[in-house]
Each structure stands twice: as structure tokens, then as C-alpha cells.
Design a protein around this motif. Sequence first.
Motif, mmCIF file in Angstrom:
data_model
loop_
_atom_site.group_PDB
_atom_site.id
_atom_site.type_symbol
_atom_site.label_atom_id
_atom_site.label_comp_id
_atom_site.label_asym_id
_atom_site.label_seq_id
_atom_site.Cartn_x
_atom_site.Cartn_y
_atom_site.Cartn_z
ATOM 1 N N ASP A 149 17.386 -84.770 101.401
ATOM 2 C CA ASP A 149 18.310 -83.782 101.965
ATOM 3 C C ASP A 149 19.355 -84.452 102.852
ATOM 4 O O ASP A 149 20.533 -84.101 102.821
ATOM 5 C CB ASP A 149 17.558 -82.711 102.750
ATOM 6 C CG ASP A 149 16.744 -81.800 101.838
ATOM 7 O OD1 ASP A 149 17.146 -81.619 100.664
ATOM 8 O OD2 ASP A 149 15.710 -81.277 102.299
ATOM 9 N N ARG A 152 21.822 -86.313 100.615
ATOM 10 C CA ARG A 152 22.743 -85.377 99.962
ATOM 11 C C ARG A 152 23.832 -84.940 100.931
ATOM 12 O O ARG A 152 25.009 -84.870 100.571
ATOM 13 C CB ARG A 152 21.985 -84.162 99.439
ATOM 14 C CG ARG A 152 21.087 -84.507 98.265
ATOM 15 C CD ARG A 152 20.192 -83.376 97.931
ATOM 16 N NE ARG A 152 20.892 -82.447 97.065
ATOM 17 C CZ ARG A 152 20.267 -81.588 96.289
ATOM 18 N NH1 ARG A 152 18.960 -81.520 96.278
ATOM 19 N NH2 ARG A 152 20.958 -80.783 95.530
ATOM 20 N N ARG A 153 23.455 -84.645 102.175
ATOM 21 C CA ARG A 153 24.431 -84.181 103.171
ATOM 22 C C ARG A 153 25.429 -85.280 103.526
ATOM 23 O O ARG A 153 26.626 -85.032 103.628
ATOM 24 C CB ARG A 153 23.693 -83.683 104.408
ATOM 25 C CG ARG A 153 24.599 -82.971 105.388
ATOM 26 C CD ARG A 153 23.862 -82.421 106.590
ATOM 27 N NE ARG A 153 23.415 -83.482 107.462
ATOM 28 C CZ ARG A 153 22.149 -83.806 107.689
ATOM 29 N NH1 ARG A 153 21.178 -83.137 107.119
ATOM 30 N NH2 ARG A 153 21.840 -84.791 108.493
ATOM 31 N N SER A 155 26.271 -88.041 101.827
ATOM 32 C CA SER A 155 26.985 -88.712 100.735
ATOM 33 C C SER A 155 27.878 -87.804 99.910
ATOM 34 O O SER A 155 28.696 -88.282 99.142
ATOM 35 C CB SER A 155 25.971 -89.370 99.798
ATOM 36 O OG SER A 155 25.209 -88.361 99.129
ATOM 37 N N GLY A 156 27.710 -86.504 100.016
ATOM 38 C CA GLY A 156 28.443 -85.613 99.126
ATOM 39 C C GLY A 156 27.861 -85.630 97.724
ATOM 40 O O GLY A 156 28.530 -85.320 96.745
ATOM 41 N N LEU A 157 26.594 -86.016 97.618
ATOM 42 C CA LEU A 157 25.949 -86.177 96.318
ATOM 43 C C LEU A 157 25.977 -84.895 95.496
ATOM 44 O O LEU A 157 26.156 -84.937 94.282
ATOM 45 C CB LEU A 157 24.509 -86.656 96.525
ATOM 46 C CG LEU A 157 23.699 -87.006 95.289
ATOM 47 C CD1 LEU A 157 24.398 -88.087 94.481
ATOM 48 C CD2 LEU A 157 22.304 -87.450 95.680
ATOM 49 N N ASP A 158 25.836 -83.743 96.125
ATOM 50 C CA ASP A 158 25.832 -82.487 95.368
ATOM 51 C C ASP A 158 27.127 -82.296 94.589
ATOM 52 O O ASP A 158 27.115 -81.831 93.446
ATOM 53 C CB ASP A 158 25.593 -81.291 96.292
ATOM 54 C CG ASP A 158 24.155 -81.224 96.780
ATOM 55 O OD1 ASP A 158 23.279 -81.853 96.148
ATOM 56 O OD2 ASP A 158 23.912 -80.550 97.789
ATOM 57 N N ASP A 159 28.257 -82.657 95.201
ATOM 58 C CA ASP A 159 29.531 -82.543 94.491
ATOM 59 C C ASP A 159 29.560 -83.455 93.276
ATOM 60 O O ASP A 159 30.057 -83.087 92.217
ATOM 61 C CB ASP A 159 30.698 -82.900 95.419
ATOM 62 C CG ASP A 159 30.874 -81.886 96.533
ATOM 63 O OD1 ASP A 159 30.436 -80.723 96.366
ATOM 64 O OD2 ASP A 159 31.434 -82.256 97.575
ATOM 65 N N LEU A 161 26.920 -84.577 91.625
ATOM 66 C CA LEU A 161 25.974 -84.111 90.610
ATOM 67 C C LEU A 161 26.581 -83.029 89.734
ATOM 68 O O LEU A 161 26.225 -82.905 88.570
ATOM 69 C CB LEU A 161 24.699 -83.594 91.290
ATOM 70 C CG LEU A 161 23.842 -84.672 91.983
ATOM 71 C CD1 LEU A 161 22.657 -84.018 92.678
ATOM 72 C CD2 LEU A 161 23.388 -85.737 91.003
ATOM 73 N N GLY A 162 27.539 -82.281 90.261
ATOM 74 C CA GLY A 162 28.221 -81.273 89.468
ATOM 75 C C GLY A 162 29.087 -81.848 88.366
ATOM 76 O O GLY A 162 29.418 -81.166 87.401
ATOM 77 N N ALA A 169 21.895 -84.654 86.057
ATOM 78 C CA ALA A 169 21.888 -84.201 87.444
ATOM 79 C C ALA A 169 20.483 -83.787 87.844
ATOM 80 O O ALA A 169 20.042 -84.063 88.937
ATOM 81 C CB ALA A 169 22.859 -83.051 87.626
#
Length: 169
Positions: A149, A152-153, A155-159, A161-162, A169
Motif C-alpha cells: 500500500d 502504491r501511494r 510510486s503512482g503504481l495504480d496509474d 497498472l491501468g 496488472a
Amino acid sequence: ACVAALIGPYGLCVGADLSATMVAGARDRHASLRLEFMRADCRRLPFLDGAFHASRVDRVLHALDDPQHGLAEVVRVTRPGGRVVVSEPDWSTLTLAPDDDPLTQVILTLMGSSRPAAHLGGELGGRMADLGIREVELPPFTGVITDVDVARRLSGLDDLLGILEPEAA
């Protein structure tokens, strides 16, 4: 809390961020301290030249198209002989430890290419010298993040992964 102690009873410490969410969060976390928080763009700081004895910028410049301009603003608002502290990542040194090497390479490439100044951390000495700062210390810092978590916060990993195929992903 230690910053409030350092500035003494007549000093002023100002935190600035472009994000209203970040400013509100800082105000909530530090409501009991004599600290001020405001929205401001580091490319156009609303302070006089030499207004501060010390300035710090932390993980902001690497996201700018012109990080040198942002750095110059931080230097501008710091008095001659003052201290400027800059903490910026060099995304080319990022490593991951998953068990899928090809996917890891894709993620690392995306992370590096998604930041305008991905190598800024490694360029700080020269960039500061270009602004006339002569006494520069560049202590390396290696961060190890094992909490997904937090990773992810930060690194911007969620963006990123999209961008990948859903199964990757």
C-alpha cells in the motif's frame, strides 16, 4: 514537532503544496503546532526573495516539466547563506523484487517514462551548482519499501497498472 521547536517563539514555518487535499491533511495532523500551511505552486512561490533561513522541497521537482525553475524558486526564497534541502528520487535506480522479470521491466520502464525529470535525484549536484550553490552535500539514501500500500501511494503504481493488460496488472 521538532520544526516548531527549532523556529522558537518568534519564528515561522510554512508548508506549501499545490494540492488542497495535502494542505488540509497537514493542517489536521499538525493543528496543535505553530506551523502554517498554504496552497502554492513551487514554480511561483508567493514569498519575497530571501524570505526564509531554510527551505526544503521533497519529492516534487521530479514531476515538473522544468524542475530547474522550481529549484530556482526554492533558492530564490532562501536568504543568502541559508540552507536548501532537496530530496528527489532517481527513478532509474528503482528496483522491484517480484518473480516476473519481463513484467518488472515493463513496470520500471513505465515508472521512469511517466516522470518528466526521472533522473533528477542523480542530477541535483550539477543543477544546484548551476544556481550558484557551492556547498552541496549529496548523501545517498536507499529506501526499502515492503508494504504494498505504501509502495502504491508513493510510486503512482495504480496509474501505471491501468496502462497494463488486465491480467498483467
